[in-house]
Design a protein around this motif. Structure first.
Motif, short mmCIF file in Angstrom:
data_model
loop_
_atom_site.label_atom_id
_atom_site.label_comp_id
_atom_site.label_asym_id
_atom_site.label_seq_id
_atom_site.Cartn_x
_atom_site.Cartn_y
_atom_site.Cartn_z
N UNK A 549 0.82 -1.22 0.00
CA UNK A 549 0.00 0.00 0.00
C UNK A 549 0.85 1.27 0.00
N UNK A 550 2.07 1.18 0.51
CA UNK A 550 3.02 2.28 0.35
C UNK A 550 3.54 2.21 -1.08
N UNK A 551 3.17 3.19 -1.89
CA UNK A 551 3.46 3.16 -3.32
C UNK A 551 4.21 4.42 -3.73
N UNK A 552 5.53 4.44 -3.56
CA UNK A 552 6.31 5.64 -3.87
C UNK A 552 6.39 5.89 -5.38
N UNK A 553 5.99 7.09 -5.79
CA UNK A 553 6.10 7.49 -7.19
C UNK A 553 7.46 8.15 -7.36
N UNK A 554 8.38 7.47 -8.03
CA UNK A 554 9.77 7.92 -8.10
C UNK A 554 9.92 9.02 -9.15
N UNK A 555 10.46 10.17 -8.70
CA UNK A 555 10.64 11.32 -9.59
C UNK A 555 12.10 11.72 -9.74
N UNK A 556 12.93 11.39 -8.76
CA UNK A 556 14.37 11.65 -8.85
C UNK A 556 14.79 13.01 -8.36
N UNK A 557 14.22 14.07 -8.92
CA UNK A 557 14.65 15.43 -8.61
C UNK A 557 13.87 15.98 -7.41
N UNK A 558 14.59 16.58 -6.46
CA UNK A 558 13.97 17.06 -5.22
C UNK A 558 12.97 18.18 -5.49
N UNK A 559 13.35 19.14 -6.32
CA UNK A 559 12.45 20.27 -6.61
C UNK A 559 11.21 19.79 -7.35
N UNK A 577 5.88 15.06 -0.84
CA UNK A 577 7.13 14.78 -1.53
C UNK A 577 8.26 14.55 -0.55
N UNK A 578 9.12 13.60 -0.83
CA UNK A 578 10.28 13.31 0.02
C UNK A 578 11.55 13.42 -0.81
N UNK A 579 12.57 14.03 -0.22
CA UNK A 579 13.85 14.16 -0.91
C UNK A 579 14.98 14.07 0.11
N UNK A 580 16.21 14.20 -0.36
CA UNK A 580 17.39 14.12 0.51
C UNK A 580 17.31 15.20 1.59
N UNK A 581 17.65 14.92 2.89
CA UNK A 581 18.32 13.70 3.36
C UNK A 581 17.37 12.61 3.86
N UNK A 582 16.05 12.79 3.71
CA UNK A 582 15.11 11.75 4.14
C UNK A 582 15.28 10.50 3.30
N UNK A 584 17.81 8.92 -0.22
CA UNK A 584 19.10 9.18 -0.87
C UNK A 584 18.97 10.21 -1.99
N UNK A 585 20.08 10.91 -2.26
CA UNK A 585 20.11 11.86 -3.37
C UNK A 585 19.75 11.16 -4.67
N UNK A 586 18.96 11.86 -5.49
CA UNK A 586 18.54 11.29 -6.76
C UNK A 586 17.37 10.32 -6.64
N UNK A 587 16.85 10.14 -5.40
CA UNK A 587 15.74 9.21 -5.18
C UNK A 587 14.50 9.93 -4.66
N UNK A 588 14.35 11.21 -4.99
CA UNK A 588 13.17 11.96 -4.54
C UNK A 588 11.91 11.30 -5.09
N UNK A 589 10.87 11.35 -4.26
CA UNK A 589 9.63 10.68 -4.66
C UNK A 589 8.43 11.31 -3.97
N UNK A 590 7.25 10.96 -4.47
CA UNK A 590 6.01 11.25 -3.76
C UNK A 590 5.50 9.92 -3.21
#
Length: 620
Positions: A549-559, A577-582, A584-590
């Protein structure tokens, strides 16, 4: 005797005394930046630490220094030694040299106003500090009877102002007199005092600890400095883009909610309310009935007078639900994780933990004296290498610790392989099931059910009542009777925390009853999850995780993740939205979280919003 050392160098500024720490444009601080060439004379003990010697020679609040600087030095910038020669004074060797100094100088003048902070209040005076450095005293009116007869209305008004002051108040005072002593300056202020309601910080400097400063130093000033220190950290968090703002919900928790400042109803896709039971009418009613029958709380820990029959009944329910011998309740699963490792394991033992385990597990392990090993996330090959090292080092008991489901990625621990290694190396297995209990697996029994792991392979389960099981609060440990018994005797969060409130216990008990009687809710979560993941992947989005049920939509870019989440809210969809440092860098997602309370129409509306914003931001 003559010593001679010649060199020229720049000495770094003392920490927390930099010129940049002060607001030179604030006229009420009475500060000036000055450059001066000064002859310094020091005893030989400073040969190895001239910087310290210069500080002690400069940071003196006496008349000699005051006359030389036309004020009191508060901070120094660049210091350049021009010449360093030895000399003798009364047959004693000294170091003597010229130095060019950049200084911030406090320049008081009689009849001028200056900022100060109240640091002491006596019967006849109010004491305050100027520039965190100089004592100023405001004398109250005389208490003699004949003095009272001559009081003017202005005197009485000012006396009332003085009496209304508190430690730590920021004020403006008018300088009346400046008095010099050997190592200090005292300033007497008139009674014309203004309390500064909107001035929150006198100094920009964090903390000054001047030598030869012997006057009283109030804890209020320490608090002021500490708040400045905390504000620097907060500003750093904001600058990094990781400051957490809280949206205020003005309705019950559910699939559709309202937030403060927005009259529009929005779809909630970021709650841990996996089964939609947080506002279920039967759960709410159970809480109400318990509130009437058992009261608001117990005002006690469990072992004194904080155990009611409903607590024992819930522990029995949980044990039966998981197929274990016994269960112990905690105020939260964070407490359950904090209280388990230190009382079960000692320095003779070893804990082998997944590197991405939840913060509460990490903190709990830190409290234990057991030797700690980490293996790469879900990497059983690395786990075996760590186990081999543990065996080599001769650990008595070995415990493998992992989340069942990892909350940021929605991926599932490889429990079968972990249990096989536990058999091979004679280990205990612990799993945290907070993001699995109640909704993951065919009947909601969690990761072991989802992966078809025999119950006897998992020795300890920690989980929560604050997500799928009613969503209020509470956590627990379930396992064999001996483990639970020792936790009741030694687990500090259990022994020293109030027992769970009756309404919370009753709500969780009703939630468990609903799940046990009807497995349609866990099935609904699985159906909604499959629908969301399938439609999103068909649009070209990458969805992380393992059909959870946790379904992260991977976007990569923090902004991109931040902007995407904001635009989704405009479409009536609440996601984060979650990004670094929560992550890893390049793994930003919703991170999208699916609930049984979502209808297929809700899922489709969410997907449609993702499609619209995704195309708008060129994410798909």
């Amino acid at each position: 005797m003559t010593m001679q050392v010649e060199y020229s160098q720049e000495i770094g500024s003392p920490p927390k005394r930099n010129i940049s720490d002060w607001d030179l444009n604030d006229k009420y601080l009475r500060l000036k930046k000055k450059s001066i060439r000064k002859l310094i004379t020091l005893p030989p003990k400073y040969l190895g630490n001239l910087d310290k010697g210069i500080e002690e020679a400069i940071f003196r609040a006496n008349q000699e220094v005051f006359n030389e600087f036309q004020g009191v030095p508060i901070a120094m910038g660049k210091k350049t030694l021009l010449q360093n020669v030895g000399t003798t004074i009364d047959d004693h060797a000294f170091i003597q040299f010229y130095v060019d100094l950049e200084c911030v100088v406090f320049c008081p003048k009689v009849d001028k106003k200056v900022k100060a902070v109240v640091n002491k209040i006596g019967e006849t005076y109010v004491n305050c500090l100027i520039c965190d450095r100089i004592n100023a005293t405001i004398f109250k009116r005389s208490t003699e009877k004949n003095a009272k007869k001559s009081e003017s209305v202005e005197d009485i008004s000012m006396e009332n102002s003085l009496n209304s002051l508190s430690i730590g108040d920021n004020i403006l005072i008018k300088i009346k007199n400046i008095q010099y002593e050997t190592d200090n300056i005292f300033i007497t202020a008139t009674k014309k005092i203004e309390k500064m309601k909107f001035f929150t910080k006198i100094l920009r400097v964090n903390s000054l600890n001047f030598r030869n400063f012997s006057s009283p130093y109030s804890s209020a000033v320490a608090l002021n400095n500490f708040k400045n220190h905390l504000n620097e950290q907060l500003n750093g968090i904001k600058k990094a883009g990781t400051f957490k703002n809280e949206r205020v919900i003005i309705t019950k928790q559910g699939s559709r909610i309202k937030v403060a400042g927005n009259q529009k109803e929005i779809l909630n896709f970021c709650a841990n309310n996996y089964l939609g039971l947080s506002s279920h009418p039967e759960v709410i009613n159970a809480g109400k009935e318990a509130l009437e029958k058992y009261g608001s709380g117990l005002s006690s820990v469990r072992f004194i007078c904080g155990t009611q029959d409903i607590h024992k009944n819930l522990e029995k329910q949980i044990s039966e639900f998981h197929g274990r011998e016994d269960t112990i309740l905690y105020a939260s699963c964070f407490d359950a994780n904090a209280g388990i490792f230190e009382c079960l394991l000692t320095s003779e033992d070893a804990i082998i933990s997944d590197e991405l385990n939840h913060a509460s597990i990490i903190d709990g392990i830190r409290l234990s004296k057991a030797k700690r090993y980490r293996y790469k996330h879900k990497n059983t090959s690395d786990l075996e290498l760590q186990l081999q090292e543990v065996v080599k080092n001769g650990a008595r008991f070995k415990m493998i610790v992992t989340d069942g489901v990892f909350s940021m990625d929605g991926n599932v621990a490889p429990l079968k392989e972990i249990c096989d290694l536990a058999d091979k190396y004679e280990c205990l297995v612990y799993i945290d099931e907070c993001h699995a209990t109640g909704f993951f697996g065919a009947t909601g029994r969690g990761t072991e059910e989802y992966l078809n792991i025999p119950r006897e392979k998992i020795h300890i389960i920690n989980s929560t009542l604050g997500k799928a099981l009613g969503g209020a609060a509470g956590g627990y440990t379930t396992g064999c009777k001996e483990i639970v018994d020792i936790l009741r005797q030694r687990s500090r969060p259990y022994l020293f925390s109030n027992t769970l409130p009756p309404a919370v216990v009753a709500g969780a008990s009703k939630a468990l009853e609903l799940i046990t009687k009807d497995t349609s809710l866990p099935n609904k979560v699985a159906e909604n999850t499959a629908r969301f993941r399938g439609k999103m992947e068909a649009l070209g989005f990458t969805i992380s995780g393992d059909n959870h049920a946790i379904s992260p939509v991977m976007l990569g870019d923090a902004k991109l993740a931040s902007d995407f989440a904001d635009l989704m809210l405009n479409e009536g969809i609440y996601v984060i939205g979650f990004s670094y440092p929560v992550v890893p860098k390049g793994k930003a997602r919703i991170r999208v979280q699916i609930s049984a309370s979502h209808s297929f129409e809700d899922i489709d509306e969410c997907v449609a919003a993702f499609e619209k914003i995704g195309k708008q931001l060129k994410a798909i």
